[in-house]
Enzyme design. Structure first.
Site: not given
Length: 760
Positions: A340, A424-425, A735
């Site tokens: 990520w 992250c997403c 994501g």
């Protein structure tokens, strides 16, 4: 101008002159007097409304370098996904000597270890995690290191389990709360790596020293901990300089040009990924910042467009080579070996100007120059005034690569301003002034079964939730099930918050993110991120109970483990308020319940509807549900409707998802949209325009997020059977993006089972 606590005035004058030279031809502003990257960007960036015609193809040097990397990546795949492990030296900022792919071809330097793709042990997060990861790939961890940490130094994971209650351990074991970062690095903390380029490390050190000198002299718990953290931050900044110097670069002073700006920024990020094996290690929001240096150098004749793209391409190559050593169990949660390395692109300023620059194109163009890839996690911040040319370019890349996700800048900007990034997403935070404590997610579908079975786990037969009688009626009654669910939800919210408090206390104590926090302000706001899986399954189940007729079937234990759904019912994903509002109320209710409980360091409660690829594993832990889903079958990813439940096409599904209120799910509402190319039109131009129209319609409803996959299912099926022919096939999941062939067979099959819309 420069923060210095030094008596030698001549030294201050020299420092001032060096910084002024580095800042030559930049528009002045507040950023010159305090650490304020946002002000620098707003004063100096050049919005770009044109198209992609200026972009350059890769240079021969880049092609040759990427060819070498491609061969290494091929060998990595042949070695079961792990090229090499250093099981002897625990990784930190200065642990390994300089590493190179091919020094004669590289422009941007720096690897986590002394060789590309070589993974090292990160022990501070958890000794057992490091040991199991080594063993999984045929290595044994250094015995002296193992003995030292067993006898003399507690790790984050050890600390957590000294404090966990038996109730917490049981909830974790049965999977009602899953994916907690208690055995691996929590991640999701984004250092403002741009500060290294703009100010140089010495400036940042002096600023931290000043902050330390201004702290209250009262030695309470908070101030004692903060003083120690600042000490650690200062130590990490000095180690950052040492690491960069080993590659021959003095990053103590600000970057003088584009090459230095990107190299300095990368060194800051490299230090972070050497020090932490975080669940997400986002790069931030860098393309518009870097464009300021590129534009200045282009105007002065110090750079050509070809060279600018080459530097960006080589920078992205380094981001694609990020590797962490993780256990196979970790991969069942977070499939595809993701890191990520999220980059946020575009969006708009609070003054109304869009933030698209030529470098927004340049970094996306790496998907063409180097081919599709999951990393960096390309995230376009969608704003209503993005240039049409940029929308078309992004849409075309989504159709050709499946490598872009989109998040709604219009709903995030009011909360976070115009200099936030995505962790992250889907999780937003202001760079350098906010951070997040990550906390995985709870299984809401399993909790519904606890409500029905009086807190008894339907898989293990253990009393886990609040004890109450098993539901005794022949048919499930909505009001009674909701009453029971409220009780179980109260219990779970409290347990979840307290488990998170333990985790983050121990992570700060034993695996503190020194360099990432050194690249934040000393005084920051914190979010604590809770998550929810199985939302659409629970909404459909409650809809079936309320609007249909669901018969409860008990097993020999007296538990309700099966259901007969005797009437049809409204299903989430069809733009039907009867069920969609059930989903909305569940989100609001669970967040409010967590807010009843205080958090570590007064973190602000946030909530996500996000599963990563864990929806497969969550399903394994969950019995048959009242919506007709069978025991062990996957839950839907993120906020998606359950596979096959969308009966009215893609737009209806988008409309249902858009109703989930971002204000109650500020950690993110992840929606993965997959369609076959023909559903968007016959030609690429038609497909591009229709995809833009779809996203306009989706985001104008205040929807938060959408992954876009435009691909034929047959391509995925071929990749399952002939993975060697599809090494770069990229697909977005919940994501983030993955190489499809890195997923397990089970995960691949689940993705193919998802709805690929054939009509809008």
């Amino acid at each position: 101008m420069v923060i210095q606590i030094i008596k030698d005035k001549s030294y201050i004058i020299i420092e001032r002159m060096l910084i002024l030279k580095a800042w030559d031809n930049f528009r002045p502003g507040l950023w010159m007097h305090e650490i304020n990257v946002r002000d620098f960007i707003q004063k100096n960036y050049t919005p770009y409304d044109g198209d992609e015609s200026f972009l350059e193809s890769p240079t021969e040097t880049t092609k040759n370098l990427w060819d070498k990397c491609t061969e290494l990546l091929k060998e990595e795949r042949q070695k079961n996904g792990v090229y090499e492990v250093d099981a002897e030296i625990p990784i930190n900022i200065t642990s390994h000597p300089p590493g190179y792919i091919d020094k004669n071809l590289e422009i941007i330097f720096g690897l986590q270890t002394d060789k590309p793709l070589k993974r090292a042990i990160n022990v501070y997060g958890g000794l057992q995690h490091a040991e199991k990861a080594c063993q999984a790939y045929g290595y044994e961890i250094n015995k002296d290191i193992k003995e030292f940490f067993q006898k003399h130094r507690r790790t984050h994971n050890d600390g957590v389990f000294t404090a966990y209650t038996e109730e917490m351990k049981l909830a974790r074991k049965v999977g009602i709360i899953t994916g907690l970062p208690d055995s691996y690095g929590r991640g999701r903390i984004i250092g403002d790596y741009r500060r290294v380029s703009l100010y140089g490390v010495d400036f940042l050190i002096e600023a931290k020293k000043l902050d330390l000198s201004l702290l209250s002299k009262e030695m309470n718990d908070y101030n004692i901990q903060l003083r120690e953290e600042i000490f650690d931050q200062l130590q990490s900044l000095n180690e950052l300089k040492e690491m960069a110097l080993s590659y021959g670069f003095d990053i103590s002073k600000p970057a003088n040009n584009t090459h230095e700006a990107i190299q300095w920024l990368y060194f800051g990020f490299l230090a972070a990924i050497k020090e932490q094996n975080g669940a997400a290690m986002s790069i931030g929001r860098i393309s518009t910042f870097l464009d300021i240096y590129i534009e200045r150098d282009l105007k002065q004749g110090l750079l050509t467009e070809k060279l600018a793209q080459e530097i960006i391409d080589q920078f992205v190559i380094k981001l694609r080579l990020v590797r962490h050593l993780r256990t196979p169990e970790y991969s069942t949660l977070f499939a595809g070996d993701p890191n990520w390395v999220t980059e946020a692109i575009g969006g708009a300023g609070v003054d109304g100007r869009h933030l698209v620059t030529k470098s927004s194109y340049r970094i996306l163009h790496t998907l063409e120059n180097l081919g599709p890839a999951p990393e960096p996690n390309m995230t376009v911040l969608w704003a209503k005034n993005l240039p049409r040319n940029f929308m078309k370019y992004c849409s075309k890349l989504s159709i050709n690569t499946c490598a872009i996700q989109y998040e709604n800048d219009e709903v995030m900007r009011p909360y976070y301003g115009d200099d936030y990034a995505i962790s992250c997403c889907v999780s937003a935070m202001r760079l350098g002034t906010q951070t997040q404590y990550f906390g995985a997610r709870c299984n809401l579908a399993k909790l519904l079964l606890y409500a029905i079975n009086g807190g008894i786990d339907e898989i293990t037969n253990q009393q886990v939730g609040v004890e109450m009688p098993v539901y005794d009626g022949e048919y499930l009654e909505f009001e009674e099930i909701m009453r029971r669910l409220e009780i179980q939800m109260d219990w779970l919210a409290g347990l979840y918050v307290n488990a998170m408090n333990v985790i983050h206390y121990m992570h700060d104590k034993y695996a503190y993110e020194r360099i990432e926090m050194a690249l934040h302000n000393t005084d920051i706001d914190r979010f604590i991120a809770f998550g929810m899986a199985g939302l659409s399954v629970v909404a459909d189940s409650l809809s079936a109970i309320k609007y249909g007729k669901v018969k409860a079937i008990k097993d020999e234990r007296g538990l309700i483990t099966d259901f007969e759904v005797e009437q049809d019912y409204p299903k989430f994903g069809n733009d039907d308020d009867r069920v969609d509002m059930i989903a909305v109320d569940l989100v609001k209710n669970f967040l409010r319940k967590t807010q009843k409980y205080p958090t570590y360091k007064n973190g602000i409660h946030t909530l996500s509807i996000l599963t990563i690829t864990s929806n497969v594993m969550y399903g394994k832990h969950t019995g048959t549900t009242p919506d007709g889903r069978k025991k062990g079958e996957p839950l839907a990813p993120g906020v998606n409707p359950l596979h096959g439940r969308e009966e009215h096409g893609a737009i209806a599904a988008c409309n249902s998802v858009a109703k989930i209120p971002f204000g109650f799910a500020r950690d993110g509402v992840s929606f993965t949209f997959s369609t076959v190319p023909s559903s968007l039109g016959k030609t690429l131009d038609e497909q591009t325009d229709n995809l833009i129209g779809l996203m306009h319609g989706y985001f104008i409803q205040d929807a938060h997020h959408i992954n876009v996959n435009v691909i034929n299912i047959d391509t995925l099926k071929k990749a399952m059977e002939q993975p060697e022919q599809y090494p770069d096939l990229t697909i977005r999941v919940s994501g983030y993006a993955v190489h499809f062939t890195k997923l397990s067979r089970e995960q691949q099959e689940e993705i193919i089972q998802r709805t690929f819309y054939k009509r809008m």
